[in-house]
Design an enzyme around this catalytic site. Structure first.
Site, PDB file in Angstrom:
ATOM      1  N   ARG A  16      85.279  39.891  28.269  1.00 21.20           N
ATOM      2  CA  ARG A  16      83.994  39.753  28.388  1.00 21.20           C
ATOM      3  C   ARG A  16      83.688  38.501  28.923  1.00 21.20           C
ATOM      4  NH1 ARG A  16      80.942  40.029  22.535  1.00 21.20           N
ATOM      5  NH2 ARG A  16      82.785  39.610  21.536  1.00 21.20           N
ATOM      6  N   SER A  43      76.140  40.556  24.132  1.00 22.80           N
ATOM      7  CA  SER A  43      77.420  41.205  23.738  1.00 22.80           C
ATOM      8  C   SER A  43      78.363  41.047  24.880  1.00 22.80           C
ATOM      9  CB  SER A  43      77.122  42.429  23.405  1.00 22.80           C
ATOM     10  OG  SER A  43      76.200  42.756  22.224  1.00 22.80           O
ATOM     11  N   GLU A  64      68.032  52.533  28.402  1.00 24.21           N
ATOM     12  CA  GLU A  64      68.929  52.441  29.697  1.00 24.21           C
ATOM     13  C   GLU A  64      68.425  53.304  30.855  1.00 24.21           C
ATOM     14  OE1 GLU A  64      69.470  53.076  26.246  1.00 24.21           O
ATOM     15  OE2 GLU A  64      70.415  51.117  25.735  1.00 24.21           O
ATOM     16  N   ASP A 123      82.481  49.129  15.369  1.00 23.54           N
ATOM     17  CA  ASP A 123      81.288  50.057  15.415  1.00 23.54           C
ATOM     18  C   ASP A 123      81.728  51.350  15.671  1.00 23.54           C
ATOM     19  OD1 ASP A 123      79.389  47.882  15.523  1.00 23.54           O
ATOM     20  OD2 ASP A 123      79.244  47.567  17.696  1.00 23.54           O
ATOM     21  N   ARG A 173      85.920  45.189  25.467  1.00 20.98           N
ATOM     22  CA  ARG A 173      85.178  43.981  24.748  1.00 20.98           C
ATOM     23  C   ARG A 173      86.000  42.691  24.330  1.00 20.98           C
ATOM     24  NH1 ARG A 173      84.769  42.570  19.502  1.00 20.98           N
ATOM     25  NH2 ARG A 173      82.989  41.822  18.614  1.00 20.98           N
TER      26      ARG A 173
END
Lengths: 333, 300
Positions: A16, A43, A64, A123, A173
């Site tokens: 990222r 993020s 979104e 998560d 990520r």
């Protein structure tokens, strides 16, 4: 082919962060690029673009559907919008917007799908993204691109921006090994042969490319020479390369950080079924929801490992018509 | 059928943006609204498919936009600085197609191909196929957020072009409308005007029954929009409201246009049955007669 890949990988890079840097670089070269976020820019590191070009950054909040629709309006005005949120949200919550305005009416919007695969590992399954390739790939006119390391992100993002039409750009990520060397020159739509071999072909995308290379090196120690091909563009699929490998090696394995339903493995299976049927084994999440945990442990637990690829390669080879009959069971299903 | 076609031969007169709203202009646009309703009636009757009610409620509003307010040029339909219209209530596109044809985007004769195989005039708007269409619509609720994106692009380019969004009131049921409303208010998009065709009727009943819309003005105001309420079949009120919206600074504007679904045909007015109903031959003749009479009254 030597400088295509670095062996061993000299280090790891946070994908990222590489994306954020590539985005800023893109902002400098293209004034028409506008970046949107559904409030996750800290993020996915699109906040780096926000810091560099605040007047070209739009935060629509946790919304979104509006993220995609606002981008559609910007594209109508000649902008090249890059919309950012987690991959599963594009593929599920905002899917109707993506289908109607990007796929159907061709809005020139790019979707940067953060935290894809199992990479949002802690998560848990609500955030993990294992059906997006299948969903996005089923939409006419959609292009689906999956970079495999930081260098690939930097080389492919400008091509995504320049591509004529909507693109789903799938990002990890986490830290990933630096796989590619200076000769790696990816081009949207073209597969890349990374390692030669005649006994079988391992086709991989994303994080699984590095793991596939590791599996191929292990197989080589046993005298099995597996070819490794990177398919970073899931759609349009480089069917020529798939058929070429089927013809030359007679057995294929796909490896993806995605369900075995409908993603890279599904695309390759469709191609082989119609054009050149050979044994195929799919390495991926076996049609189940996953769970929270450390990324590498999750990958291993759900069969996204070099062990799984090694086993799959042996199975695929054993199913070649020319192979001596041995006791290997297919994992199909 | 032919006689009415002759009467509305293309391209129809355009009253330049900014010019005085004369009585003659108001009467002419009002008359055309009824002629275009008759055209829509023929299209839906001919294809035995389409949406009459919501097309009839939007006639005057589209006439005011395309024949006066919007700075567009069909001969240069891709001009970057053209005004934009997002027709969010896509099912009512028979009226949009009729207005676009008379504005000169494509031949009026082509309207007969509405919803036919190989036609450019799809069941719901498709930008790649139909000249003058800016965004796909049909699945409801997209208009405000897309319009906000268009208005943001205009602002980034320091362009004076304006974005108009035509919404149905039933669309206000949809969450993404309010997502878009928040985005537009956050960025103070005073180059964006939303017009709600508030006819009070959706597919299976009144909005009051299905999903109460009121207090509609207070809803938009609480989302930090400037609200104008008008009678949506009054050309004079529509034109004035559009001018007011144009002068607004710092906030997006919503025009709540109170309209009548099925406007102009007595047995169609305010009836959910005419959301997607197709007239029989007898109903067709009766409706046509009523619309032609209305048009005649504006011709005097």
């Amino acid at each position: 082919m030597e400088r295509l890949i670095l062996n061993p990988p000299p280090g790891v890079t946070l994908m990222r962060k590489a994306y954020g840097e590539a985005l800023v670089e893109l902002g400098h070269t293209r004034e028409d690029v506008v970046v949107l976020s559904a409030d996750v820019q800290s993020s996915d590191f699109s906040c780096m673009f926000e810091a560099a070009f605040p007047e070209r950054f739009i935060n629509v909040g946790i919304a979104e559907p509006a993220l995609v629709d606002v981008a559609v309006g910007l594209a109508n005005g000649g902008k090249v919008p890059i919309a950012n949120t987690f991959g599963f949200l594009f593929a599920t919550r905002a899917l109707e917007m993506v289908r109607t305005h990007l796929a159907f009416s061709g809005a020139n919007v790019k979707l940067a799908a953060a935290y894809a695969g199992l990479s949002d590992s802690f998560d848990g399954p609500t955030h993990q993204t294992i059906a997006d390739l299948a969903i996005l790939r089923s939409l006419p006119n959609m292009t689906v691109v999956v970079p495999a390391d930081a260098r690939a992100v930097g080389m492919l993002l400008p091509q995504v921006a320049a591509w004529n039409g909507p693109v789903y750009f799938r990002l990890c990520r986490n830290e990933l090994p630096d796989i590619f060397g200076e000769d790696y020159q990816p081009e949207i739509g073209k597969a890349v042969m990374l390692m030669p071999g005649q006994d079988a072909t391992i086709i991989a995308c994303g994080v699984m490319v590095g793991i596939a290379l590791e599996a191929a090196r292990r197989l080589a120690q046993e005298g099995i020479h597996a070819r490794v091909v990177e398919i970073h563009t899931i759609k349009p699929l480089d069917t020529e390369m798939v058929v070429h490998c089927a013809r030359e090696t007679g057995a294929l394995v796909t490896a993806e950080e995605h369900s075995i339903v409908g993603g890279l493995g599904g695309a390759v299976a469709e191609c082989l079924g119609e054009s050149y049927p050979v044994p195929l084994e799919r390495v991926g999440v076996r049609d189940t929801f996953t769970e929270s945990g450390p990324y590498e442990d999750l990958l291993r637990k759900y069969g996204l490992s070099s062990d799984a690829i090694v086993d799959a390669t042996r199975r695929a080879m054993a199913r070649k018509p020319s192979a001596a009959p041995i006791e290997v069971q297919s994992m199909c299903g | 059928m032919a006689s009415t076609n002759d009467r509305v031969a293309l391209p129809a007169k355009v009253y330049a943006f900014g010019m005085h709203h004369s009585a003659g202009m108001i009467a002419d646009l009002s008359r055309r609204a009824y002629e275009y309703r008759a055209q829509v009636l023929r299209m839906v009757y001919g294809r035995k498919s389409g949406h009459i009610g919501g097309a009839f409620s939007i006639a005057e509003i589209l006439c005011c936009l395309y024949f006066h307010q919007m700075r567009v040029d069909p001969a240069r339909a891709e001009l970057p600085d053209r005004d934009r219209l997002v027709f969010s209530k896509g099912h009512a596109c028979a009226m949009l197609y009729t207005v676009l044809a008379h504005r000169g985007y494509f031949p009026v004769e082509e309207l007969e191909t509405f919803r036919a195989l190989n036609s450019r005039l799809q069941g719901h708007p498709e930008p790649a196929k139909t000249p003058g269409i800016e965004a796909a619509a049909g699945p409801l609720g997209h208009g405000v957020a897309i319009g906000a994106g268009m208005a943001l692009a205009a602002r980034m380019e320091k362009s004076k072009r304006r974005t108009y969004v035509v919404l149905g009131d039933g669309e206000l049921n949809s969450g993404v409308i309010w997502e878009g409303a928040m985005v537009a208010a956050k960025y103070g998009l005073d180059n964006l005007t939303v017009i709600v065709d508030y006819n009070g009727v959706q597919q299976t009943g009144t909005t009051q029954q299905i999903m109460p819309t009121e207090p509609i003005a207070a809803k938009w105001a609480s989302f930090n929009w400037h609200v104008i309420e008008i009678h949506g079949h009054s050309v004079a009120e529509i034109l004035t409201a559009l001018d007011t919206a144009h002068e607004m600074h710092g906030r997006p504007v919503v025009i709540i246009a109170r309209t009548t679904k099925g406007k102009g045909v007595s047995f169609m007015e305010n009836s959910p049955a005419w959301h997607g109903g197709v007239p029989t031959n007898e109903q067709f003749q009766e409706a046509l007669a009523e619309l032609e009479e209305e048009a005649r009254q504006w011709s005097a």
